[in-house]
Write a protein that holds these residues in place. Structure first.
Motif, PDB file in Angstrom:
ATOM      1  N   LEU A   1      20.725  16.806   7.830  1.00 56.95           N
ATOM      2  CA  LEU A   1      21.069  15.645   7.005  1.00 56.95           C
ATOM      3  C   LEU A   1      20.582  14.355   7.648  1.00 56.95           C
ATOM      4  CD1 LEU A   1      22.448  14.409   4.580  1.00 56.95           C
ATOM      5  CD2 LEU A   1      24.626  14.524   5.809  1.00 56.95           C
ATOM      6  N   ILE A   2      20.728  14.230   8.959  1.00 53.52           N
ATOM      7  CA  ILE A   2      20.260  13.023   9.654  1.00 53.52           C
ATOM      8  C   ILE A   2      18.736  12.913   9.569  1.00 53.52           C
ATOM      9  CG2 ILE A   2      20.086  11.876  11.897  1.00 53.52           C
ATOM     10  CD1 ILE A   2      22.789  13.124  12.613  1.00 53.52           C
ATOM     11  N   LEU A   3      18.051  14.032   9.830  1.00 57.23           N
ATOM     12  CA  LEU A   3      16.584  14.020   9.737  1.00 57.23           C
ATOM     13  C   LEU A   3      16.124  13.740   8.312  1.00 57.23           C
ATOM     14  CD1 LEU A   3      15.652  17.097  11.983  1.00 57.23           C
ATOM     15  CD2 LEU A   3      15.445  14.676  12.570  1.00 57.23           C
ATOM     16  N   ALA A   4      16.795  14.346   7.335  1.00 62.77           N
ATOM     17  CA  ALA A   4      16.419  14.165   5.930  1.00 62.77           C
ATOM     18  C   ALA A   4      16.661  12.734   5.465  1.00 62.77           C
ATOM     19  CB  ALA A   4      17.191  15.149   5.056  1.00 62.77           C
ATOM     20  N   THR A   5      17.683  12.083   6.021  1.00 65.25           N
ATOM     21  CA  THR A   5      17.928  10.678   5.689  1.00 65.25           C
ATOM     22  C   THR A   5      16.718   9.825   6.065  1.00 65.25           C
ATOM     23  OG1 THR A   5      20.329  10.885   5.975  1.00 65.25           O
ATOM     24  CG2 THR A   5      19.388   8.674   6.143  1.00 65.25           C
ATOM     25  N   GLY A   6      16.210  10.033   7.272  1.00 64.55           N
ATOM     26  CA  GLY A   6      15.013   9.308   7.690  1.00 64.55           C
ATOM     27  C   GLY A   6      13.782   9.734   6.906  1.00 64.55           C
ATOM     28  N   MET A   7      13.674  11.027   6.630  1.00 68.21           N
ATOM     29  CA  MET A   7      12.525  11.541   5.885  1.00 68.21           C
ATOM     30  C   MET A   7      12.465  10.956   4.484  1.00 68.21           C
ATOM     31  SD  MET A   7       9.886  13.606   6.233  1.00 68.21           S
ATOM     32  CE  MET A   7      10.317  14.788   7.533  1.00 68.21           C
ATOM     33  N   THR A   8      13.619  10.658   3.898  1.00 71.20           N
ATOM     34  CA  THR A   8      13.649  10.078   2.558  1.00 71.20           C
ATOM     35  C   THR A   8      12.909   8.751   2.521  1.00 71.20           C
ATOM     36  OG1 THR A   8      15.793  11.138   2.121  1.00 71.20           O
ATOM     37  CG2 THR A   8      15.160   9.326   0.675  1.00 71.20           C
ATOM     38  N   PHE A   9      13.073   7.940   3.563  1.00 67.49           N
ATOM     39  CA  PHE A   9      12.369   6.660   3.623  1.00 67.49           C
ATOM     40  C   PHE A   9      10.853   6.875   3.625  1.00 67.49           C
ATOM     41  CE2 PHE A   9      16.518   5.208   4.753  1.00 67.49           C
ATOM     42  CZ  PHE A   9      16.548   3.839   4.509  1.00 67.49           C
TER      43      PHE A   9
ATOM     44  N   GLY B   1       4.641   8.746   1.650  1.00 76.30           N
ATOM     45  CA  GLY B   1       4.190   9.365   2.890  1.00 76.30           C
ATOM     46  C   GLY B   1       4.953  10.636   3.197  1.00 76.30           C
ATOM     47  N   ILE B   2       4.826  11.092   4.415  1.00 72.80           N
ATOM     48  CA  ILE B   2       5.545  12.278   4.879  1.00 72.80           C
ATOM     49  C   ILE B   2       5.464  12.284   6.406  1.00 72.80           C
ATOM     50  CG2 ILE B   2       3.631  13.943   4.993  1.00 72.80           C
ATOM     51  CD1 ILE B   2       5.526  15.932   3.521  1.00 72.80           C
ATOM     52  N   ASP B   3       6.426  12.932   7.049  1.00 70.54           N
ATOM     53  CA  ASP B   3       6.419  12.977   8.515  1.00 70.54           C
ATOM     54  C   ASP B   3       6.610  14.418   8.978  1.00 70.54           C
ATOM     55  OD1 ASP B   3       6.653  12.665  11.227  1.00 70.54           O
ATOM     56  OD2 ASP B   3       7.971  10.919  11.124  1.00 70.54           O
ATOM     57  N   LEU B   4       5.525  15.017   9.441  1.00 74.43           N
ATOM     58  CA  LEU B   4       5.566  16.402   9.919  1.00 74.43           C
ATOM     59  C   LEU B   4       5.928  16.483  11.399  1.00 74.43           C
ATOM     60  CD1 LEU B   4       2.352  17.854   8.212  1.00 74.43           C
ATOM     61  CD2 LEU B   4       4.706  17.922   7.386  1.00 74.43           C
TER      62      LEU B   4
ATOM     63  N   PHE C   1      -2.686   1.049   8.940  1.00 74.13           N
ATOM     64  CA  PHE C   1      -3.756   0.158   9.395  1.00 74.13           C
ATOM     65  C   PHE C   1      -5.136   0.755   9.138  1.00 74.13           C
ATOM     66  CE2 PHE C   1      -6.525  -1.853  12.544  1.00 74.13           C
ATOM     67  CZ  PHE C   1      -6.213  -3.185  12.351  1.00 74.13           C
ATOM     68  N   TRP C   2      -5.291   2.044   9.407  1.00 78.39           N
ATOM     69  CA  TRP C   2      -6.589   2.692   9.215  1.00 78.39           C
ATOM     70  C   TRP C   2      -6.677   3.500   7.915  1.00 78.39           C
ATOM     71  CZ3 TRP C   2      -5.037   2.317  14.499  1.00 78.39           C
ATOM     72  CH2 TRP C   2      -5.920   1.588  15.292  1.00 78.39           C
ATOM     73  N   GLY C   3      -5.623   3.502   7.141  1.00 78.19           N
ATOM     74  CA  GLY C   3      -5.662   4.200   5.854  1.00 78.19           C
ATOM     75  C   GLY C   3      -5.779   5.701   5.988  1.00 78.19           C
ATOM     76  N   VAL C   4      -5.281   6.247   7.093  1.00 78.19           N
ATOM     77  CA  VAL C   4      -5.321   7.691   7.307  1.00 78.19           C
ATOM     78  C   VAL C   4      -4.096   8.333   6.637  1.00 78.19           C
ATOM     79  CG1 VAL C   4      -5.401   9.535   9.027  1.00 78.19           C
ATOM     80  CG2 VAL C   4      -6.466   7.306   9.501  1.00 78.19           C
ATOM     81  N   PRO C   5      -4.261   9.433   5.922  1.00 75.06           N
ATOM     82  CA  PRO C   5      -3.101  10.076   5.298  1.00 75.06           C
ATOM     83  C   PRO C   5      -2.014  10.376   6.319  1.00 75.06           C
ATOM     84  CG  PRO C   5      -5.130  11.049   4.472  1.00 75.06           C
ATOM     85  CD  PRO C   5      -5.517  10.131   5.597  1.00 75.06           C
ATOM     86  N   ALA C   6      -0.773  10.092   5.954  1.00 77.10           N
ATOM     87  CA  ALA C   6       0.350  10.311   6.867  1.00 77.10           C
ATOM     88  C   ALA C   6       0.458  11.774   7.271  1.00 77.10           C
ATOM     89  CB  ALA C   6       1.655   9.853   6.208  1.00 77.10           C
ATOM     90  N   PHE C   7       0.030  12.664   6.394  1.00 82.89           N
ATOM     91  CA  PHE C   7       0.050  14.090   6.704  1.00 82.89           C
ATOM     92  C   PHE C   7      -0.747  14.382   7.974  1.00 82.89           C
ATOM     93  CE2 PHE C   7      -1.798  18.309   6.522  1.00 82.89           C
ATOM     94  CZ  PHE C   7      -0.739  19.113   6.119  1.00 82.89           C
ATOM     95  N   ILE C   8      -1.938  13.785   8.076  1.00 87.00           N
ATOM     96  CA  ILE C   8      -2.812  14.028   9.223  1.00 87.00           C
ATOM     97  C   ILE C   8      -2.270  13.342  10.475  1.00 87.00           C
ATOM     98  CG2 ILE C   8      -5.137  13.758  10.138  1.00 87.00           C
ATOM     99  CD1 ILE C   8      -4.903  15.743   7.830  1.00 87.00           C
TER     100      ILE C   8
END
Length: 339
Positions: A66-74, A80-83, A135-142
């Motif tokens: 739940l704590i991680l998902a709260t941040g992931m929601t932002f 974006g996304i944070d792997l 800044f560099w327009g790189v996909p957040a996935f990468i």
């Protein structure tokens, strides 16, 4: 451009309408009904499911996610996304654990500095993800995939691949404490989620997150800087990771460099099951809470029914796929309604 002009030029999707609020309520009610049906099913099929001890176990088990998902929601709301959250969580934990083991610090000082170290490491990693991606327009996935490897390698290097343990008793006690019959760590997660809800629904920063997720170019043309908001959103994700690392340490009383493997997938699943769109701009933390609860109830109920771990993974995967399909279906309906 004045503040009033910027507000009037902000994308319409960023301003809540009566129809949008009704659709959100209906979506979250549907998730709530699904959770209720699941609870009733397991209560019938597994009598031990409704015991106070098991309910407390469920709340404890969903806390980290739940704590991680709260941040992931932002991160997901801005498109974006944070792997990297699982690996960064391990790095936060081992840095905090290293500080906690410093002999020349008193227990209160070590605990305070350890918690601060975890939060700072998490925010720095999250901020770097947002900065590089924006800044560099790189996909957040990468970018976050790269950070996953950097953080994991750093955690292994810091500890020489060893587990850190034997923390102060006052620190470990927090992980098993209760308040009004509820695990304190779960209450902490609810407080964090509540703060996040206020930020997203009652602040300019929150409205900007939704606006960027809906139409970043329109936000830019209205005179705002999406760059700052996107970096801040990923920094919030990192902050939640740092908090999750501390909670993990208090619960299991260790800091392991290989902890958190797969945690990012569970966090993303909770957010998506909760109704947040992968394309950004739509979703809420209430839905994230329900999504995390569904994952926790599903896992716990299947265990009590004697289902093997392999089958549980299959069922959980099917639920995630179904949630993504429903999200796509809702997006099509929204597009038709807008047309």
């Amino acid at each position: 451009m004045s503040a009033s002009e910027a507000s009037s030029s902000r994308p319409a999707a960023a301003r809540p309408t009566a129809r949008g609020i009704a659709n959100r309520a209906l979506r979250e009610a549907g998730i709530g009904i699904a959770l209720l049906v699941m609870v009733v099913f397991f209560a019938v099929m597994a009598p031990d499911f409704t015991t106070h001890e098991n309910i407390s176990n469920i709340l404890t088990q969903i806390t980290i996610n739940l704590i991680l998902a709260t941040g992931m929601t932002f991160a997901i709301l801005i498109g974006g996304i944070d792997l990297s959250v699982g690996a960064v969580m391990a790095l936060c934990a081992v840095v905090a654990g290293t500080v906690l083991k410093l002999d020349w610090l008193s227990d209160p000082a070590a605990i305070g500095l350890g918690i601060l170290a975890s939060l700072v490491v998490g925010m720095v990693c999250g901020g770097l993800n947002g900065f590089i991606s924006s800044f560099w327009g790189v996909p957040a996935f990468i970018v976050t995939l790269g950070m996953l490897n950097v953080a994991r390698g750093a955690a292994l290097e810091v500890t020489n691949a060893r587990t850190i343990y034997d923390f102060p008793d006052s620190f470990n006690a927090f992980g098993t404490a209760t308040i009004l019959g509820l695990p304190v760590i779960f209450v902490l997660a609810l407080v964090l989620l509540g703060v996040g809800w206020v930020v997203l629904t009652r602040t300019v920063f929150g409205r900007m997150i939704y606006a960027i997720g809906n139409n970043e170019e329109a936000v830019r043309l209205s005179g705002h800087r999406p760059f700052t908001t996107k970096v801040a959103a990923f920094t919030v994700t990192g902050l939640c990771v740092g908090i999750a690392a501390v909670v993990y340490m208090t619960r299991l009383t260790i800091a392991n460099p290989i902890l958190g493997i797969g945690f990012e997938l569970n966090a993303i699943a909770a957010v998506i099951i909760g109704g947040t769109s992968l394309s950004g701009g739509r979703g809420s933390l209430v839905g994230t809470l329900l999504g995390a609860a569904i994952i926790g109830v599903l896992a716990n109920g299947l265990i009590l029914m004697g289902v093997t771990d392999f089958v549980r993974q299959i069922v959980t995967g099917l639920v995630i796929i179904l949630a993504v399909i429903l999200d796509s279906y809702r997006a099509r309906l929204s597009a038709r309604g807008a047309a």
